[in-house]
Enzyme design. Structure first.
Site, PDB file in Angstrom:
ATOM      1  N   ASP A  64       0.993  -1.005   0.054  1.00 21.65           N
ATOM      2  CA  ASP A  64      -0.280  -0.508  -0.215  1.00 21.65           C
ATOM      3  C   ASP A  64       1.031   1.278  -0.077  1.00 21.65           C
ATOM      4  OD1 ASP A  64      -2.811   1.443   0.498  1.00 21.65           O
ATOM      5  OD2 ASP A  64      -1.990   2.068   1.779  1.00 21.65           O
ATOM      6  N   THR A  97      -3.287   5.569  -4.077  1.00 22.03           N
ATOM      7  CA  THR A  97      -2.075   6.283  -3.544  1.00 22.03           C
ATOM      8  C   THR A  97      -0.629   6.285  -4.748  1.00 22.03           C
ATOM      9  OG1 THR A  97      -1.547   4.377  -2.481  1.00 22.03           O
ATOM     10  CG2 THR A  97      -3.245   6.145  -1.123  1.00 22.03           C
ATOM     11  N   THR A  98      -1.284   4.835  -4.534  1.00 22.62           N
ATOM     12  CA  THR A  98       0.466   4.760  -5.952  1.00 22.62           C
ATOM     13  C   THR A  98       0.501   5.529  -6.921  1.00 22.62           C
ATOM     14  OG1 THR A  98       0.803   2.254  -4.935  1.00 22.62           O
ATOM     15  CG2 THR A  98       2.068   3.126  -6.207  1.00 22.62           C
ATOM     16  N   ASP A 393      -9.582  -0.077   1.368  1.00 21.85           N
ATOM     17  CA  ASP A 393      -9.181   0.100   0.377  1.00 21.85           C
ATOM     18  C   ASP A 393     -10.666  -0.368  -0.093  1.00 21.85           C
ATOM     19  OD1 ASP A 393      -6.951   1.012   0.744  1.00 21.85           O
ATOM     20  OD2 ASP A 393      -6.058  -0.496  -1.306  1.00 21.85           O
TER      21      ASP A 393
HETATM   22  N1  LIG Z   1      -7.137  -7.675 -13.058  1.00 21.71           N
HETATM   23  C1  LIG Z   1      -5.905  -6.202 -13.257  1.00 21.71           C
HETATM   24  N2  LIG Z   1      -5.600  -6.131 -14.933  1.00 21.71           N
HETATM   25  C2  LIG Z   1      -4.529  -4.620 -14.845  1.00 21.71           C
HETATM   26  N3  LIG Z   1      -4.808  -4.078 -14.231  1.00 21.71           N
HETATM   27  C3  LIG Z   1      -4.925  -3.662 -12.887  1.00 21.71           C
HETATM   28  C4  LIG Z   1      -6.524  -4.924 -12.175  1.00 21.71           C
HETATM   29  N4  LIG Z   1      -6.174  -4.847 -10.936  1.00 21.71           N
HETATM   30  C5  LIG Z   1      -5.611  -3.822 -10.525  1.00 21.71           C
HETATM   31  N5  LIG Z   1      -5.496  -3.230 -11.861  1.00 21.71           N
HETATM   32  C6  LIG Z   1      -4.671  -1.926 -11.869  1.00 21.71           C
HETATM   33  O1  LIG Z   1      -3.878  -1.515 -10.935  1.00 21.71           O
HETATM   34  C7  LIG Z   1      -3.356  -0.382 -10.794  1.00 21.71           C
HETATM   35  C8  LIG Z   1      -3.649   0.011  -8.902  1.00 21.71           C
HETATM   36  O2  LIG Z   1      -2.763  -0.630  -8.225  1.00 21.71           O
HETATM   37  P1  LIG Z   1      -2.231  -0.752  -6.690  1.00 21.71           P
HETATM   38  O3  LIG Z   1      -1.322  -1.177  -6.124  1.00 21.71           O
HETATM   39  O4  LIG Z   1      -3.383  -0.528  -5.680  1.00 21.71           O
HETATM   40  O5  LIG Z   1      -1.724   1.073  -6.518  1.00 21.71           O
HETATM   41  P2  LIG Z   1      -2.627   1.902  -6.123  1.00 21.71           P
HETATM   42  O6  LIG Z   1      -1.746   2.534  -4.546  1.00 21.71           O
HETATM   43  O7  LIG Z   1      -2.492   3.454  -7.357  1.00 21.71           O
HETATM   44  O8  LIG Z   1      -4.253   1.283  -6.023  1.00 21.71           O
HETATM   45  C9  LIG Z   1      -5.168   0.610 -11.062  1.00 21.71           C
HETATM   46  O9  LIG Z   1      -4.191   1.200 -12.509  1.00 21.71           O
HETATM   47  C10 LIG Z   1      -5.980  -1.027 -11.671  1.00 21.71           C
HETATM   48  O10 LIG Z   1      -6.119  -0.467 -13.027  1.00 21.71           O
HETATM   49 MG   LIG Z   2      -5.511   0.156  -5.020  1.00 18.55          MG
END
Ligand SMILES: Nc1ncnc2c1ncn2[C@@H]1O[C@H](COP(=O)(O)OP(=O)(O)O)[C@@H](O)[C@H]1O
Ligand SMILES: [Mg+2]
Length: 544
Positions: A64, A97-98, A393
């Site tokens: 996270d 957030t990331t 989240d």
């Molecule tokens: N199954 C998936 N295939 C492709 N991208 C995905 C999938 N699940 C989540 N994502 C993408 O991963 C990103 C979020 O990653 P995450 O590590 O949760 O970071 P954040 O802190 O930004 O939410 C988003 O761009 C989301 O659309």
């Molecule tokens: Mg996320």
């Protein structure tokens, strides 16, 4: 330091560090980019985790972004602004957030390239501001309206939010808990839904497995009743919330009581006993049969309460007292003498139950049915902690959709579409700003590129394919990191709230612009501060 007729003029204390112009910009950009690089590897479902060890040796393992930056104890001022990006994102949208930090880092990297081409920072700031505004418009236009209580959509969004955070087998299970919890607390006001996530309490208890995590309609308190003679279960509970110790008061002033005879001692003890008895009698008189006390309850008070058939719990956390007040409709009373029947709250059932070998008190069927608890279970502390973050989240993402009814495609689809459309917009704007808007557009591609990279795919190849597919098949084509190919993200169920994307671009561009505007960094000498701070009491004397 300037020289005037051979005299140096000092306007700042010695040891002050100062960077001006390009040096200041470069150093700030570098510091901010390092932060973005640090969290970049965690992005997406295939992102890695970070293990953070603090000075006491406590370990946090997480994926996270906000948590990582929070634990890192970042010092550099520009780097700290990136931490703020994550915090704002977390507060406003709950997820992304990331993404926000990574975009901010890339906006700065692109800005640096422009600075190297001798483009003035004010031009870059102007172009970035225009692009950020346009991006909000574009996002609104590509967003899809959904029915706020559409179970399938909510499940997909919750699952997308926790991919990478929880083990695959548990994803749906946890997503369902988040969706159910939000649906229970959602309130309809003038045809719109409002979700107060303070109504959802997350309580952690190590042990069992993640699958044992459950949703309870009510409040769970991680405490046990104070006396074994008290009932374990009270139906039709009338609940008193007391923020006063049910104990004999210690005299606050330095009064001394001289007791000279056994009779006097006896009288003194009787007096104390009487005071406690009066307090308990007062509680009994209101009709209360359950007491939650924020402070202590001594042996004598416990005895009287047990005798009166009251279930009492002591040293309840302040936040739990507030949750109980909200859930049961009780008023927190700071003086038992003021307690009236009107102050009592109501729940159908208050019961002590064993969870993982420890007793917890369940308050169910509350007056306000909107109060719910998710009791998180898992093999180790690290597991329950990460499940908690995943649920947070998921809950916030579901809240966003229930409140706004708008979604966008994930997997980098929206970022690519923004990049394509902002490129067209750049040409319309023209002039020097065009370059800055193009740089902004290019920077957004960092999201699909990173998703591909983190999944071990060839980022250049993926980006070319996805961009090409957009032109034929539309705005929802993104990177399917599992299949390793472009795919329609809505079809694959990878969806995100519009609010998350809008906020990510907003906070990222604001931070990048703020950092770009700085051309002078004046930092007081650490040495001076240490000298001042280090002068502990008595230290001076020891020098002599
Ligand atoms: N199954 C998936 N295939 C492709 N991208 C995905 C999938 N699940 C989540 N994502 C993408 O991963 C990103 C979020 O990653 P995450 O590590 O949760 O970071 P954040 O802190 O930004 O939410 C988003 O761009 C989301 O659309
Ligand atoms: Mg996320």
């Amino acid at each position: 330091m300037a020289q005037l007729a051979g005299q140096p003029i000092l306007i700042l204390p010695e040891g002050t560090q100062r960077y001006v112009g390009k040096d200041a910009q470069r150093l700030n950009i570098l510091a901010a980019r390092i932060v973005a690089e640090t969290v970049r590897t965690t992005l997406g479902p295939k992102g890695m985790d970070k293990m953070l060890v603090d000075s006491l040796g406590d370990i946090v393992i997480t994926n996270d972004g906000a948590t990582i930056l929070d634990e890192m104890d970042i010092q550099h001022p520009a780097a700290k602004m990136m931490v703020e990006v994550a915090k704002t994102q977390d507060k406003e949208a709950g997820d992304g957030t990331t993404t926000a930090v990574v975009i901010a880092g890339e906006l700065l990297r692109k800005a640096e390239e422009l600075l190297n081409q001798n483009i003035h920072p004010t031009i870059i700031v102007k172009g970035y501001t225009l692009a950020a505004e346009k991006a909000q418009e574009i996002l609104e236009s590509i967003a899809k309206d959904v029915s706020p209580m559409d179970e399938e959509i909510l499940m997909k969004a919750a699952t997308t939010a926790i991919t990478g955070k929880a083990a695959e087998e548990e994803r749906e299970y946890l997503a369902k808990l988040a969706v159910d919890a939000v649906k229970l607390v959602a309130e309809e006001v003038d045809g719109k839904y409002i979700v107060d996530i303070d109504n959802i309490k997350l309580e952690k208890k190590e042990g069992g497995s993640v699958r044992d995590t459950q949703l309870i309609k009510g409040v769970v308190i991680d405490k046990e009743r104070v006396h074994p003679g008290m009932p374990k279960k009270v139906e039709n509970a009338k609940i008193a919330l007391i923020n006063e110790a049910l104990e004999v008061k210690e005299t606050e002033t330095d009064a001394e009581i001289r007791i000279t005879s056994p009779e006097q001692l006896q009288a003194f003890l009787e007096q104390e006993e009487k005071m406690i008895k009066e307090m308990v009698d007062k509680i009994v008189a209101t009709g209360a049969n359950v007491v939650f006390c924020q402070k202590g309850i001594d042996d004598l008070a416990q005895h009287y309460l047990a005798k009166a058939g009251i279930l009492a719990v002591r040293r309840v956390k302040k936040s739990d007292m507030e949750k109980l007040a909200k859930a049961t409709g009780a008023k927190i009373v700071t003086n038992v003498r003021d307690l009236t029947p009107d102050d009592l709250g109501y729940a159908e059932l208050v019961e002590e139950r064993k969870v993982a070998g420890e007793n917890m008190v369940f308050v169910e069927g509350c007056k306000n049915p909107k109060a719910v608890t998710i009791l998180i279970r898992g093999g180790t502390e690290h597991v329950v902690d990460e499940v908690e973050r995943a649920l947070e989240d998921a809950i916030k993402v579901v809240k966003d959709i229930v409140e706004d009814g708008k979604i966008v495609a994930g997997g980098g689809a929206s970022e690519i579409e923004l990049a394509i459309r902002l490129d067209e917009y750049a040409k319309e704007v023209g002039g020097k700003e065009q370059l800055a808007i193009e740089a902004f557009a290019d920077a957004l591609k960092v999201i699909p590129r990173t998703l591909a990279e983190n999944a071990g795919l060839d980022p250049v190849d993926v980006l070319v394919k996805v961009t090409a597919a957009h032109k034929d098949k539309g705005a929802t084509i993104g990177v399917d990191v599992f299949a390793g190919e472009p795919a329609d993200m809505l079809e694959r169920g990878v969806i995100e709230p519009l609010r998350v994307k809008k906020q990510a671009i907003k906070s990222a561009s604001e931070a990048a612009i703020m950092i770009l505007r700085i051309d002078d960094v004046i930092a007081a000498s650490k040495l001076e501060k240490e000298k001042e701070g280090g002068k502990g009491p008595g230290e001076e004397e020891t020098e002599f």
